[in-house]
Design an enzyme around this catalytic site. Structure first.
Site, PDB file in Angstrom:
ATOM      1  N   TYR A 148      20.821  -1.294   4.343  1.00 47.96           N
ATOM      2  CA  TYR A 148      19.129  -1.072   3.939  1.00 47.96           C
ATOM      3  C   TYR A 148      18.923  -1.812   2.546  1.00 47.96           C
ATOM      4  O   TYR A 148      18.346  -2.581   3.275  1.00 47.96           O
ATOM      5  CB  TYR A 148      19.759   0.377   4.126  1.00 47.96           C
ATOM      6  N   SER A 173      11.422  -2.451   0.170  1.00 47.85           N
ATOM      7  CA  SER A 173      12.071  -1.041  -0.116  1.00 47.85           C
ATOM      8  C   SER A 173      12.307  -1.182  -1.915  1.00 47.85           C
ATOM      9  O   SER A 173      13.331  -2.395  -2.290  1.00 47.85           O
ATOM     10  CB  SER A 173      13.145  -0.539  -0.020  1.00 47.85           C
ATOM     11  N   ASN A 205       6.558  -2.844   9.743  1.00 49.81           N
ATOM     12  CA  ASN A 205       6.779  -2.113   9.036  1.00 49.81           C
ATOM     13  C   ASN A 205       7.754  -1.497   9.233  1.00 49.81           C
ATOM     14  O   ASN A 205       8.352  -0.121   9.034  1.00 49.81           O
ATOM     15  CB  ASN A 205       5.292  -1.101   8.888  1.00 49.81           C
ATOM     16  N   LYS A 207      16.545  -5.230   2.696  1.00 51.74           N
ATOM     17  CA  LYS A 207      15.222  -5.380   2.028  1.00 51.74           C
ATOM     18  C   LYS A 207      15.026  -6.229   1.298  1.00 51.74           C
ATOM     19  O   LYS A 207      13.777  -6.557   0.369  1.00 51.74           O
ATOM     20  CB  LYS A 207      14.668  -3.688   1.545  1.00 51.74           C
TER      21      LYS A 207
END
Length: 184
Positions: free
Chosen positions: A91, A78, A25, A95
């Site tokens: 990012y 995500s 996580n 993901k």
């Protein structure tokens, strides 16, 4: 860092025993000042945390799971990993890579270890608080459930994927975003 992950897993196993369930996580989001900014140091930091951290943690726990012929892994990704996010290139790419890692690893470790991922939308966490009110209002306006996600929403989905209720699921990514599937 590989040494730190090894030490963490080792100390966890010494204190609590075998690891049968793992949730990865850790994640960071670094928004660039400009829309198209490919800053390599920022890229490395995001990739190291979001992708390498996931891989290294799995790598250290998986041998025990395979030896015992039992394990459940859930990786938090995500919805940013599913599309074009020009304001968060590093990012979103990290993901998307987590989603691909889960999908590709699943067939190699089945049938004894199941691995799935969750792709949350905007959730009311410290990371979610970094978005300004305009972004949050846009997300709310285009989310069918008309609310942001809560950490509890994600935790319930993690619980489901770790439980026997999802015994026929591996290599999957569950989108938990209130019906939206996109970020502004």
């Amino acid at each position: 860092k590989e040494k730190e992950v090894k030490a963490l897993i080792s100390s966890t196993e010494k204190k609590f025993g075998k690891i049968d369930m793992l949730v990865t996580n850790a994640g960071i989001l670094k928004l660039p000042k400009e829309k198209l900014q490919l800053d390599y140091s920022m890229w490395k930091k995001v990739m190291t945390t979001n992708l390498d951290g996931t891989l290294l943690t799995i790598k250290e726990t998986l041998p025990g799971m395979m030896k015992r012929k039992y394990g459940r892994i859930v990786c938090i990704s995500s919805v940013a990993g599913f599309g074009s996010r020009p304001s968060m290139i590093a990012y979103a790419t990290s993901k998307a890579a987590v989603i691909a890692l889960v999908r590709n690893l699943s067939s190699a470790i089945a049938p004894f270890v199941r691995i799935n991922s969750i792709a949350p939308g905007l959730v009311e966490t410290d990371m979610g608080k970094t978005f300004n009110s305009k972004v949050k209002n846009n997300v709310l306006a285009s989310t069918p459930l008309k609310r942001l996600g809560s950490p509890e929403d994600i935790a319930k989905t993690v619980y489901y994927l770790l439980s026997e209720q999802s015994s026929f699921s591996t290599g999957q990514t569950l989108i938990v975003d209130g019906g939206k599937l996109t970020l502004p």
